[in-house]
Design a protein around this motif. Sequence first.
Motif: not given
Length: 285
Positions: A281-285, A262, A260, A32-35
Motif C-alpha cells: 500500500t502507498w503511504s504519503a508519509k 499501490n 492510487s 520511500k512510501n512503502y513497507n
Amino acid sequence: MKKIIHLMIGLLAMVLVLAACKASGQKEQSPKNYNLSLPSKFLMPESLFEISGIAFYKNNPDTVYAIQDEEGKFFRLAWGVKKQYHSKFGKKGDYEDVTIVNDKVVVLKSNGSLYIFPFADRFVEDIDSTREWKKILPEGEYEGMYGDDSTDNIYIICKNCAGDDKKQAVTGYIYHMGDSLAPAGNFSIDVDQIKALTGKVKRGFRPSALAKNPVNGYWYIISAVNKLMVVTDSNWKVIESVELNGNRFNQPEGIAFDKSGNLYISNEGDDLTQGNILKFTWSAK
C-alpha cells in the motif's frame, strides 16, 4: 550426565532465542512510501505458477492481467479470486512481460520480439489478430516492459545485451504505439549510481521488470537475479536501491501500480512456494 545434557539444551535454546531476536531487530529495507515487510498476498492458480508479467488496464486493479513464461496465453482474474480466464494469443515460448497501452495488449518475448493484439480480444478463446514484431530490438535478452497511456510509448529494458556492459550501464528502448510501432528514443541506467547505494551489483545489474508510479512519476525497476529494487526519477537518475528479502520475493518477475500508487510485484513459484502477487500500500508519509 543428565544435568550436563539439560545445560547444553538450555544454552542451545538461549543461542537460538538471541539469534531470533537479532534477526527480528534487523529492519527490512523498503523504498520511500512503502513497507515491503507488510504485503497482501494473492496466491496464483497452478496455471500461473510461472507468472512472469502483470498489468492493469488504465491502472484499474479490479482485474489483474498476466502472462506466464511458457505458454502464449493472456490471463485475467479478479484480485483475490483464483478462478482465471485466458485467451491464446501465440505458440509456446519464453514470454516475459505484458502491458496494455492504446487499447492494445503488448507481450514481450525474451528475445525481444513483441506480440500485439486488441485489448477487446481478451474474451476470444483463440486470438487470430495477433501481430508479431521481430528483430526491432538489438540482439539480447529482455524481460521488462512498460506501456505509458499518457504518451502511447512503450519502454523496454535490456536484461543481458551484447551492446551493454552490465557493470556500467543497462540500456532501454522506447517505441511509440500508433497504427504501427515507431522508434522514439532510448534511455540508460548508470550502474555506478546503483553501486554507490549497494554492493549488490558487483557483477552487473540485470533487470527483470519496470513500471512507472502514477503518483510520484518515478520509475521502479526490479531484478530477480540481483534481488534488488532500483528507483529512479523521471530522467532515470537512481535515487534509491533497495535489497529484496529472498524469502518473500522468491523470483520477482513482474511489477505494476494501480491508480492510487499501490505497488504490485509478482513472483514465480518453486518447489516450496506458489506463484503469487504481493501488494504494498502507498503511504504519503
